[in-house]
Design a protein around this motif. Sequence first.
Motif, short mmCIF file in Angstrom:
data_model
loop_
_atom_site.label_atom_id
_atom_site.label_comp_id
_atom_site.label_asym_id
_atom_site.label_seq_id
_atom_site.Cartn_x
_atom_site.Cartn_y
_atom_site.Cartn_z
N ILE A 1 0.84 -1.20 0.00
CA ILE A 1 0.00 0.00 0.00
C ILE A 1 0.88 1.26 0.00
N ILE A 2 1.91 1.28 0.83
CA ILE A 2 2.76 2.47 0.92
C ILE A 2 3.57 2.65 -0.38
N TRP B 1 9.89 0.57 -1.00
CA TRP B 1 10.07 2.01 -1.26
C TRP B 1 10.79 2.16 -2.59
N PRO B 2 10.37 3.12 -3.42
CA PRO B 2 11.01 3.27 -4.74
C PRO B 2 12.37 3.95 -4.65
N ALA B 3 13.18 3.72 -5.66
CA ALA B 3 14.48 4.39 -5.77
C ALA B 3 14.31 5.72 -6.48
N VAL C 1 19.11 7.96 -4.79
CA VAL C 1 18.81 7.39 -3.47
C VAL C 1 18.26 5.98 -3.70
N LYS C 2 18.85 4.99 -3.03
CA LYS C 2 18.39 3.62 -3.17
C LYS C 2 17.02 3.41 -2.52
N GLY C 3 16.24 2.52 -3.13
CA GLY C 3 14.98 2.12 -2.54
C GLY C 3 15.15 0.88 -1.67
N GLU C 4 14.03 0.25 -1.38
CA GLU C 4 14.05 -0.95 -0.54
C GLU C 4 13.10 -1.98 -1.16
N ALA C 5 13.54 -3.24 -1.17
CA ALA C 5 12.76 -4.31 -1.76
C ALA C 5 12.92 -5.57 -0.94
#
Length: 464
Positions: free
Chosen positions: A259-260, A396-398, A407-411
Amino acid sequence: MADSLRRLISAESGRVLQEKLESWYRNYEFNSCDQNLNRCCEILELSSEIQGQLFAILNETSREGGQYAGVETIKTRLLPWLVPCFSCSSSGRIFETTLTQDLIEKERQLRELSSNQDFQLQELQEELTSTRLKLNQVQQDLKISHAKEKDAQKKLDCLNDYEHQIQMLKDKISILDAEKSLLQSRLARSRSPSPRHRENKSLSPLPLRSCPPGRARRTNASRRACLITRFGDIYDHRRLDAETFLKTYISDVEMVHRIIYIAAVESFHAAKMAYRQFKLRVTETLSLGHTGPESLEDAVLDYIIAHEDLYDVQASVNEVIRSMNINPKVSFPPEIDFIVISTLIRELCRVAFSMQTLVPPLDIAFGIDGELFSETKYHRSFDSDFTAALVAYHVWPALMENDIVIVKGEAVTKRGALWSCRSRSRNTNRTRSCSRSRSTSPLLAHHLSRSLSPSPLRNRCLRC
C-alpha cells in the motif's frame, strides 16, 4: 653485683632448667610433635630469663671495673658469641657468629637507601614543579589560541553576513531590473497596442511575483539537495508513521508495504500530471507578452518555482486515492479507506511536484514484482531471502536522475517470488471484487466532496 648473683643462685633457675631438659628427654619419644615444641619453647623462655639476668650481672661488673676495664674480654669473648642465629649440630658444635658485621652492613645499606630515596624524592619534586610550570604555560597558550579562534570566527561570521547581504542586494537589483523591463514592455505595448493584444485583452496574465530572471537555474543545486533530503525524511519518518498506523488495521505486513509503495508511485504520477497541466497553462499565458533576455522556458520555470503554492495538492491526493481504490494489487478492511494515509500522500505529491522543476527533473524508478534484484537500485529488507535473485515486492522506490540512482529504494527478495506474486494477484482480485461493492466511507466522501469544490488558489488561477 653480688646481690644479683645471689638472687640468681637462690632462684635455682639452672636446676629447674636441668630438670626440664631431663624430663623432656625421658618423654620425647612418647610426646607428640606439638608437645615437644611446647617443651622446647618453655626451655627457651627459661634460658632467656637466665641470659637476661647474666647480662645484667655483666653490665654491673663492667661498670664496677671502670671505663675501659674488661674491653678486651668483651671483644674476644662476648661479641663473637652474639650472632643473628645459632647453628647447632647434633654433636654439639660451638656457635659461630658474624652478627656485628651484619648489623654494621645492614645499617650502612639502610643509610644508603635512605639517602637514595631522599635524592629521588627531591628529583621527583623538581620534575613535578617543572611539569606544573609547563602545564601552566600550555594552558595560557590554549587560552590565547581560543581567543584568537573566537576572533577569527567573529570575522568569518561578519564576512558571511556581508556576503549574504551582497547576495540579497544582487537579488534585489535583479528583481528591480526584471520589474523595470516588465514595466517598460507594458509601457511600450500600451503606447502601440497590437491587434493580437486587443484580441486577448480580456485575458489577464497569471499573478506575478517579483523573482530574478534565471533564478531556477541558479538555485537548481541547492533545491536539488533540499528535495533529496526531504525525500529521505519521508522515508525515515512519514513512511514509518503510516506503516505503524496501517498495522493497527491490517495484520499482513506485505500488504502494508505494498500500500505504501503504490501510494508513492501514484503520488509521483499524479504530481507529474499536475505539473504538466500547470506548466502548459503558464506557458500559454506568458507566451502572449514575453519579452526579455531569458528564454520563455526559463521564464515559465521561474514562475512555477515562485508560485508553487498555486499547485492544488488536494486534487492530486484525491487522484491518488482513486487510483489506489481500483488497483488490483492492494486491498484494505471495510472499516478504513486509503484516506488515512493522506498525510504521506500529500507530502509525496509536494516533493514530486517540486522535483519536476529541477534541471534535469528527478523521478522514481520503475519496478514490478518478480523483476531481477538490482544492488544499485535497492537495499534488501531485513526479512528478505538474501540468496534469492527475484524481487517479491517493493517497500520504497528508488530516486533516479537520468537513469542514475540518487537514493536507493528498498525491496523484499524471496525464492519463488514470481509464482507467489501470481497467486497473490488472484487472491487480491477476489478481495477487491468484494470490497468494491461496499459503500464509500464518510471520511472518504467528505474529502472527495472537498476535491470537487475548487480551492481559493485554483479560483484565483481560473480568474486570471
